[in-house]
Design a protein around this motif. Structure first.
Motif, PDB file in Angstrom:
ATOM      1  N   GLU A   1       7.129   1.732  -9.102  1.00  0.00           N
ATOM      2  CA  GLU A   1       7.643   0.443  -8.639  1.00  0.00           C
ATOM      3  C   GLU A   1       6.671  -0.683  -8.957  1.00  0.00           C
ATOM      4  OE1 GLU A   1      10.594  -0.667  -7.328  1.00  0.00           O
ATOM      5  OE2 GLU A   1      11.254   1.309  -7.973  1.00  0.00           O
ATOM      6  N   LEU A   2       5.381  -0.416  -8.783  1.00  0.00           N
ATOM      7  CA  LEU A   2       4.383  -1.441  -9.088  1.00  0.00           C
ATOM      8  C   LEU A   2       4.361  -1.767 -10.585  1.00  0.00           C
ATOM      9  CD1 LEU A   2       1.441  -0.409  -6.749  1.00  0.00           C
ATOM     10  CD2 LEU A   2       2.856  -2.459  -6.581  1.00  0.00           C
TER      11      LEU A   2
ATOM     12  N   GLU B   1       5.142  -5.289 -12.272  1.00  0.00           N
ATOM     13  CA  GLU B   1       4.190  -5.897 -13.198  1.00  0.00           C
ATOM     14  C   GLU B   1       4.896  -6.366 -14.468  1.00  0.00           C
ATOM     15  OE1 GLU B   1      -0.102  -4.756 -15.195  1.00  0.00           O
ATOM     16  OE2 GLU B   1       1.364  -3.157 -14.911  1.00  0.00           O
ATOM     17  N   ILE B   2       5.815  -5.569 -14.979  1.00  0.00           N
ATOM     18  CA  ILE B   2       6.569  -5.932 -16.182  1.00  0.00           C
ATOM     19  C   ILE B   2       7.422  -7.171 -15.919  1.00  0.00           C
ATOM     20  CG2 ILE B   2       8.460  -5.186 -17.694  1.00  0.00           C
ATOM     21  CD1 ILE B   2       7.230  -2.306 -17.413  1.00  0.00           C
ATOM     22  N   GLU B   3       8.082  -7.217 -14.747  1.00  0.00           N
ATOM     23  CA  GLU B   3       8.895  -8.378 -14.390  1.00  0.00           C
ATOM     24  C   GLU B   3       8.038  -9.639 -14.304  1.00  0.00           C
ATOM     25  OE1 GLU B   3      11.021  -7.485 -10.790  1.00  0.00           O
ATOM     26  OE2 GLU B   3      11.937  -5.712 -11.667  1.00  0.00           O
ATOM     27  N   LEU B   4       6.868  -9.522 -13.684  1.00  0.00           N
ATOM     28  CA  LEU B   4       5.968 -10.671 -13.573  1.00  0.00           C
ATOM     29  C   LEU B   4       5.496 -11.126 -14.945  1.00  0.00           C
ATOM     30  CD1 LEU B   4       3.784  -9.740 -10.471  1.00  0.00           C
ATOM     31  CD2 LEU B   4       5.490 -11.552 -10.625  1.00  0.00           C
ATOM     32  N   GLN B   5       5.203 -10.189 -15.830  1.00  0.00           N
ATOM     33  CA  GLN B   5       4.742 -10.537 -17.174  1.00  0.00           C
ATOM     34  C   GLN B   5       5.837 -11.263 -17.941  1.00  0.00           C
ATOM     35  OE1 GLN B   5       1.490 -10.202 -18.390  1.00  0.00           O
ATOM     36  NE2 GLN B   5       2.388 -11.628 -19.839  1.00  0.00           N
ATOM     37  N   LYS B   6       7.088 -10.817 -17.803  1.00  0.00           N
ATOM     38  CA  LYS B   6       8.206 -11.499 -18.468  1.00  0.00           C
ATOM     39  C   LYS B   6       8.347 -12.924 -17.956  1.00  0.00           C
ATOM     40  CE  LYS B   6      11.006  -7.415 -19.452  1.00  0.00           C
ATOM     41  NZ  LYS B   6      12.232  -6.685 -19.117  1.00  0.00           N
ATOM     42  N   GLU B   7       8.221 -13.102 -16.653  1.00  0.00           N
ATOM     43  CA  GLU B   7       8.307 -14.439 -16.064  1.00  0.00           C
ATOM     44  C   GLU B   7       7.164 -15.317 -16.574  1.00  0.00           C
ATOM     45  OE1 GLU B   7       9.800 -17.592 -13.788  1.00  0.00           O
ATOM     46  OE2 GLU B   7      10.718 -15.702 -14.385  1.00  0.00           O
TER      47      GLU B   7
ATOM     48  N   THR C   1       0.814  -1.215   0.000  1.00  0.00           N
ATOM     49  CA  THR C   1       0.000   0.000   0.000  1.00  0.00           C
ATOM     50  C   THR C   1       0.846   1.262   0.000  1.00  0.00           C
ATOM     51  OG1 THR C   1      -0.139  -0.080   2.403  1.00  0.00           O
ATOM     52  CG2 THR C   1      -1.952  -1.098   1.165  1.00  0.00           C
ATOM     53  N   THR C   2       2.135   1.134   0.313  1.00  0.00           N
ATOM     54  CA  THR C   2       2.993   2.325   0.361  1.00  0.00           C
ATOM     55  C   THR C   2       3.914   2.443  -0.842  1.00  0.00           C
ATOM     56  OG1 THR C   2       4.688   1.153   1.623  1.00  0.00           O
ATOM     57  CG2 THR C   2       2.991   2.325   2.880  1.00  0.00           C
ATOM     58  N   ILE C   3       3.934   1.435  -1.700  1.00  0.00           N
ATOM     59  CA  ILE C   3       4.813   1.450  -2.867  1.00  0.00           C
ATOM     60  C   ILE C   3       4.184   2.309  -3.948  1.00  0.00           C
ATOM     61  CG2 ILE C   3       5.815   0.005  -4.655  1.00  0.00           C
ATOM     62  CD1 ILE C   3       6.773  -1.654  -2.557  1.00  0.00           C
TER      63      ILE C   3
END
Length: 136
Positions: free
Chosen positions: A110-111, A115-121, A104-106
């Motif tokens: 950064e989010l 999200e881009i890193e998760l999509q690549k994975e 909630t503080t990020i």
């Protein structure tokens, strides 16, 4: 023989060795010839890299007749993960996720990056699933 963390990461600082580890992780045990063909490098070069990876304890081999399959040393890889978790500054503790109280503080930047890193994975995993399905 215990290898210092800095030495292990020095071994993994060579792209070809990382590629070999990824290949073994994705495909299971492979011989020098198979690794050579998949990576497009000579068998002697593969053998040299495997020797270094084996000395560092990151891969194992067990002779099966004339064939010597190499595989990942899961315990050593887990040790690498633990070392990285100790120095990781994102607070994920190796889960790859933000701490619940931090989400909630990020900030949005950064989010979005996460999200881009998760999509690549996800893309890598889906690609591997398609490869395996195509082999059947």
């Amino acid at each position: 023989m215990i290898i210092e963390p800095a030495e292990i990461f020095k071994v993994l600082s060579v792209d070809t060795r990382v590629n070999i580890v990824e290949l073994l992780k994705a495909n299971g045990p492979l011989g020098v010839k198979d690794i050579s063909e998949k990576l497009g490098i000579t068998p002697p070069a593969v053998s040299q890299h495997l020797k270094i990876l084996k000395l560092a304890g990151l891969v194992r081999s067990e002779r099966k007749g004339y064939w010597i399959p190499y595989s990942i040393n899961e315990e050593a890889m887990e040790g690498c993960r633990e070392i990285l978790n100790e120095v990781c500054s994102c607070g994920c503790k190796g889960t790859g996720k933000f701490k619940e109280n931090e989400i909630t503080t990020i900030g949005i930047d950064e989010l979005k990056k996460y999200e881009i890193e998760l999509q690549k994975e996800l893309d890598r995993v889906q690609g591997r699933v398609k490869e395996i399905e195509a082999e059947k």
